[in-house]
Design a protein around this motif. Structure first.
Motif, PDB file in Angstrom:
ATOM      1  N   MET B 100       0.840  -1.186   0.000  1.00  0.00           N
ATOM      2  CA  MET B 100       0.000   0.000   0.000  1.00  0.00           C
ATOM      3  C   MET B 100       0.877   1.239   0.000  1.00  0.00           C
ATOM      4  SD  MET B 100      -2.649  -1.327   2.837  1.00  0.00           S
ATOM      5  CE  MET B 100      -4.287  -0.835   2.504  1.00  0.00           C
ATOM      6  N   THR B 101       0.275   2.366  -0.397  1.00  0.00           N
ATOM      7  CA  THR B 101       1.067   3.585  -0.409  1.00  0.00           C
ATOM      8  C   THR B 101       1.261   4.085   1.020  1.00  0.00           C
ATOM      9  OG1 THR B 101      -0.816   5.061  -0.540  1.00  0.00           O
ATOM     10  CG2 THR B 101       0.049   4.245  -2.619  1.00  0.00           C
ATOM     11  N   VAL B 102       2.169   5.035   1.153  1.00  0.00           N
ATOM     12  CA  VAL B 102       2.465   5.626   2.454  1.00  0.00           C
ATOM     13  C   VAL B 102       1.183   6.208   3.056  1.00  0.00           C
ATOM     14  CG1 VAL B 102       3.663   7.556   3.539  1.00  0.00           C
ATOM     15  CG2 VAL B 102       4.874   6.073   1.927  1.00  0.00           C
ATOM     16  N   LEU B 103       0.439   6.958   2.228  1.00  0.00           N
ATOM     17  CA  LEU B 103      -0.783   7.578   2.729  1.00  0.00           C
ATOM     18  C   LEU B 103      -1.795   6.522   3.156  1.00  0.00           C
ATOM     19  CD1 LEU B 103      -2.312  10.241   3.161  1.00  0.00           C
ATOM     20  CD2 LEU B 103      -3.249   9.960   0.871  1.00  0.00           C
ATOM     21  N   GLU B 104      -1.926   5.476   2.351  1.00  0.00           N
ATOM     22  CA  GLU B 104      -2.891   4.422   2.697  1.00  0.00           C
ATOM     23  C   GLU B 104      -2.529   3.739   4.008  1.00  0.00           C
ATOM     24  OE1 GLU B 104      -4.978   2.640  -1.297  1.00  0.00           O
ATOM     25  OE2 GLU B 104      -2.920   2.050  -0.900  1.00  0.00           O
ATOM     26  N   ASN B 105      -1.237   3.571   4.235  1.00  0.00           N
ATOM     27  CA  ASN B 105      -0.802   2.992   5.502  1.00  0.00           C
ATOM     28  C   ASN B 105      -1.305   3.818   6.679  1.00  0.00           C
ATOM     29  OD1 ASN B 105       1.206   0.617   5.889  1.00  0.00           O
ATOM     30  ND2 ASN B 105       1.704   1.471   3.893  1.00  0.00           N
ATOM     31  N   LEU B 106      -1.293   5.129   6.498  1.00  0.00           N
ATOM     32  CA  LEU B 106      -1.729   5.997   7.590  1.00  0.00           C
ATOM     33  C   LEU B 106      -3.250   6.047   7.676  1.00  0.00           C
ATOM     34  CD1 LEU B 106       0.823   8.921   7.260  1.00  0.00           C
ATOM     35  CD2 LEU B 106       0.944   6.876   8.654  1.00  0.00           C
ATOM     36  N   ALA B 138      -9.175  12.536   7.995  1.00  0.00           N
ATOM     37  CA  ALA B 138      -8.184  11.471   8.112  1.00  0.00           C
ATOM     38  C   ALA B 138      -6.950  11.803   7.284  1.00  0.00           C
ATOM     39  CB  ALA B 138      -8.788  10.145   7.663  1.00  0.00           C
ATOM     40  N   VAL B 139      -7.174  12.323   6.089  1.00  0.00           N
ATOM     41  CA  VAL B 139      -6.036  12.673   5.238  1.00  0.00           C
ATOM     42  C   VAL B 139      -5.248  13.815   5.879  1.00  0.00           C
ATOM     43  CG1 VAL B 139      -5.367  13.606   2.989  1.00  0.00           C
ATOM     44  CG2 VAL B 139      -7.116  11.842   3.123  1.00  0.00           C
ATOM     45  N   MET B 140      -5.964  14.746   6.522  1.00  0.00           N
ATOM     46  CA  MET B 140      -5.268  15.852   7.172  1.00  0.00           C
ATOM     47  C   MET B 140      -4.365  15.370   8.299  1.00  0.00           C
ATOM     48  SD  MET B 140      -7.981  18.949   7.177  1.00  0.00           S
ATOM     49  CE  MET B 140      -7.715  19.445   8.847  1.00  0.00           C
ATOM     50  N   LEU B 141      -4.912  14.459   9.126  1.00  0.00           N
ATOM     51  CA  LEU B 141      -4.107  13.924  10.217  1.00  0.00           C
ATOM     52  C   LEU B 141      -2.894  13.172   9.665  1.00  0.00           C
ATOM     53  CD1 LEU B 141      -3.911  13.465  13.296  1.00  0.00           C
ATOM     54  CD2 LEU B 141      -5.084  11.302  12.936  1.00  0.00           C
ATOM     55  N   ALA B 142      -3.137  12.398   8.606  1.00  0.00           N
ATOM     56  CA  ALA B 142      -2.037  11.646   7.992  1.00  0.00           C
ATOM     57  C   ALA B 142      -0.968  12.607   7.482  1.00  0.00           C
ATOM     58  CB  ALA B 142      -2.567  10.778   6.855  1.00  0.00           C
ATOM     59  N   LYS B 154       6.549  12.078   0.144  1.00  0.00           N
ATOM     60  CA  LYS B 154       6.570  10.669  -0.264  1.00  0.00           C
ATOM     61  C   LYS B 154       5.232   9.972  -0.059  1.00  0.00           C
ATOM     62  CE  LYS B 154      11.471  10.155   0.436  1.00  0.00           C
ATOM     63  NZ  LYS B 154      12.460  10.052   1.504  1.00  0.00           N
ATOM     64  N   ALA B 155       4.157  10.754   0.048  1.00  0.00           N
ATOM     65  CA  ALA B 155       2.845  10.190   0.393  1.00  0.00           C
ATOM     66  C   ALA B 155       2.390   9.108  -0.575  1.00  0.00           C
ATOM     67  CB  ALA B 155       1.801  11.301   0.462  1.00  0.00           C
ATOM     68  N   ASP B 156       2.779   9.216  -1.848  1.00  0.00           N
ATOM     69  CA  ASP B 156       2.275   8.269  -2.824  1.00  0.00           C
ATOM     70  C   ASP B 156       3.248   7.142  -3.146  1.00  0.00           C
ATOM     71  OD1 ASP B 156      -0.172   9.536  -3.063  1.00  0.00           O
ATOM     72  OD2 ASP B 156       0.649  11.017  -4.454  1.00  0.00           O
ATOM     73  N   TRP B 157       4.346   7.087  -2.426  1.00  0.00           N
ATOM     74  CA  TRP B 157       5.285   5.968  -2.608  1.00  0.00           C
ATOM     75  C   TRP B 157       4.639   4.689  -2.094  1.00  0.00           C
ATOM     76  CZ3 TRP B 157      11.164   6.083  -2.403  1.00  0.00           C
ATOM     77  CH2 TRP B 157      11.662   7.256  -3.028  1.00  0.00           C
ATOM     78  N   LEU B 158       5.023   3.564  -2.676  1.00  0.00           N
ATOM     79  CA  LEU B 158       4.653   2.294  -2.073  1.00  0.00           C
ATOM     80  C   LEU B 158       5.529   2.104  -0.845  1.00  0.00           C
ATOM     81  CD1 LEU B 158       4.140  -0.470  -4.774  1.00  0.00           C
ATOM     82  CD2 LEU B 158       2.452   0.615  -3.301  1.00  0.00           C
ATOM     83  N   ALA B 159       4.901   1.732   0.275  1.00  0.00           N
ATOM     84  CA  ALA B 159       5.647   1.646   1.524  1.00  0.00           C
ATOM     85  C   ALA B 159       6.853   0.715   1.400  1.00  0.00           C
ATOM     86  CB  ALA B 159       4.728   1.184   2.643  1.00  0.00           C
ATOM     87  N   GLY B 160       6.685  -0.376   0.621  1.00  0.00           N
ATOM     88  CA  GLY B 160       7.762  -1.337   0.494  1.00  0.00           C
ATOM     89  C   GLY B 160       8.975  -0.800  -0.255  1.00  0.00           C
TER      90      GLY B 160
END
Lengths: 305, 268
Positions: B100-106, B138-142, B154-160
């Motif tokens: 998942m992306t960095v943002l999705e992780n959050l 939620a996006v604001m907190l992230a 780096k919000a849209d990077w894949l976490a891996g």
């Protein structure tokens, strides 16, 4: 050419139905890594609910057709989803954390149970319904009088499948539920640690899969006009083939696999032999398992040291 | 005197014949960084696993008290500990949702809030206003936490695909997005270079000072422990052998023996 076009239409509508069922297989496999062999029978239950629904509507004097179809769809989805939930709750959840084969065996048991339950309650004979949606377009005619037909029913199947796919893809990619499903798929313990109720997410996966299978069941009932308690087995195994072919665990893969299996079956029946159409579908399963076990869209599993 | 954030009483965890944690008691205060140290195999991670519902302790009580209420952690399921008792943790070996992306992780970490707002399904598909509003929040907190850990770009990077140090910080950001009252960090400085390690110290201090979140820390890197912890608990073979401020612990003979061995061994 005309003949080919007709088979293409037939194959697409059949494939859409397989695709809808295949999604249930692939989602469940993705999230808990088991093949839910009772899924075909969940679809059969959806088909029977359609028979019951349409018969009941006929008894009270009928309704405006689109309304009747919508009503039956909703009823079938709700009740089939309930079946899906119950199956997961009582046949699989208690076995979670047990050895890998246990839920698989339980699934096969569940499949036999559902078949026999429907056979007992509804009888073993084929159940017919009177046609709900008739007619269609004549697209073209060959010199010798062969016409290419696109029936309204086929349009309904293809369009409804397309709509459901879009809704479903949005659900997985954009909503909180979809995110938690993907999170559970990747790491269940970590998902629990960020506060996701893993059991409930798995239940909802079964519920969604069952609701989609119910749509397939209703469509098949309306398409062919007959159902019996055994249809779930064959359709289930074919949808499973579709899921494997597309890459098990991948949702677009399940849809593509389903359509491919539908097309292969239609063309095989048209150009080679209608008796052996099942052989064609299952040969694909064998070939896929030998040459591309991770499927069309699946990723090959990398062996980590 | 106020009740401490975490009260561990006589915690024991046995695996068959092995006692990994043996009658350990300590308290952790709300505005403190409490470090748990000890040689390998001392039972530090086991203690964390009991706190976060991975293991059910053999005996003992774990009481967490904060503004939302009082929770007996040893009786709760893992996901309840996370979203009711508000305990968050990170792992020694990083466990992000790599696909998942960095943002999705959050966002996954704020799952509960969002699920309630989406009426568990319907609102999410049709994008009802209530859900859209919740998602914006939620996006604001992230985003706020991404800025805090210095990864806003780096919000849209894949976490891996993130570099190692970023993965460590993302894991902390994800834990903080669950709005915890107690954050358990399992060796957060492992594998970081001295500069990254110093940044991490600052981040952990910020979490303590600005977010009213108690921090429980397992760490081998003594520079981290000595620099930032307010309170140190030392474990050895599952037993607590010392407790106190960093300086007190550093000069405690039992601790020195546990880490360096007995005098005779040293002479040999």
């Amino acid at each position: 050419m005309e003949y080919f076009l007709q088979q293409l239409i037939n194959g697409l509508s059949l494939g859409s139905i397989y695709g809808l069922i295949a999604i249930g297989y692939t989602m469940v496999y993705g999230i808990i890594g088991m093949i839910n062999f009772a899924h075909g029978d969940i679809y059969m239950i959806g088909a029977f609910l359609a028979v019951i629904g349409f018969t009941a509507i006929g008894l009270v004097g009928g309704l405006w057709t689109p309304l009747a179809v919508a009503l039956v769809l909703i009823i079938a989805m709700v009740f089939t989803a309930a079946y899906g939930w119950v199956v997961e709750r009582f046949a699989y959840r208690p076995l979670r954390g047990s050895f890998r084969l246990a839920p698989l065996i339980s699934a096969i048991g569940m499949s036999i149970l559902l078949q026999n339950y429907v056979q007992l309650v509804q009888g073993a004979r084929v159940k017919p319904i009177s046609p709900v949606v008739q007619g269609g377009f004549e697209l073209m005619e060959r010199d010798d009088g062969f016409t290419v037909n696109l029936s309204y029913m086929q349009i309904i199947i293809i369009v409804l499948t397309l709509v459901l796919m879009i809704v479903f893809a949005t659900l997985i990619a954009r909503t909180a539920l979809g995110r938690s499903q993907r999170a559970c798929e990747q790491d269940k313990t970590m998902a629990a640690l960020v506060g996701i109720n893993v059991d409930r997410t798995i239940s909802l996966t079964f519920v969604i899969g069952a609701a989609l299978a119910a749509v397939a069941g209703v469509m098949v009932t309306m398409y062919y006009g007959v159902v019996d308690f055994y249809i779930g087995f064959l359709a289930g195994v074919k949808a499973f083939t579709a899921a494997v072919l597309g890459g098990i665990g991948s949702l677009p893969g399940a849809m593509i696999g389903g359509i491919l299996i539908g097309l292969i079956e239609a063309f095989w029946a048209a150009y080679f032999s209608a008796e052996y159409k099942d052989v064609a579908a299952f040969s694909i399963l064998v070939l896929a398992l030998i040459f591309r076990p991770y499927g069309i869209l699946g990723r090959p599993e990398v062996e980590k040291v | 005197m106020t009740t401490p954030l975490l009260h561990v009483e006589q915690l024991t965890m046995k695996f068959g014949g092995l006692t990994a944690v043996d009658a350990v008691s300590f308290t952790a205060e709300r505005h403190d960084i409490t470090a748990i140290i000890g040689p390998n195999g001392a039972g530090k991670t086991t203690l964390f696993n009991c706190l976060t519902g991975f293991y059910r302790p053999t005996s003992g009580a774990l009481t967490l008290t904060h503004d939302l209420g009082e929770y007996l952690l040893e009786r709760m399921e893992g996901h309840q500990i996370a979203h009711q008792a508000r305990v968050a943790r990170t792992f020694q070996n990083i466990r992000l949702f790599e696909g998942m992306t960095v943002l999705e992780n959050l966002l996954v970490a704020q799952h509960h809030k969002l699920m309630r707002a989406s009426s568990f399904l319907i609102g999410g598909i049709f994008k009802l206003p209530s859900y859209r509003h919740a998602e914006e929040e939620a996006v604001m907190l992230a985003t706020k936490w991404l800025e805090e850990v210095g990864m806003a770009d780096k919000a849209d990077w894949l976490a891996g695909n993130l570099p190692y140090g970023d993965q460590r910080r993302l894991e902390i950001a994800r834990a903080m997005c669950t709005d915890p009252r107690m954050l358990c960090l399992d060796e957060p400085a492992a594998g970081l270079n001295p500069r990254e390690s110093a940044e991490l110290n600052q981040l952990i201090k910020n979490i303590r000072d600005q977010h009213g979140c108690g921090v429980l820390l397992i760490e081998h890197d003594m520079s981290v422990v000595m620099n930032i912890s307010d309170h140190v608990v030392v474990l050895d073979y599952g037993k607590k052998i010392a407790e106190g401020t960093a300086d007190e612990v550093r000069n405690n003979p039992d601790v020195i023996r546990a880490y360096l061995g007995d005098d005779e061994e040293e002479e040999a």
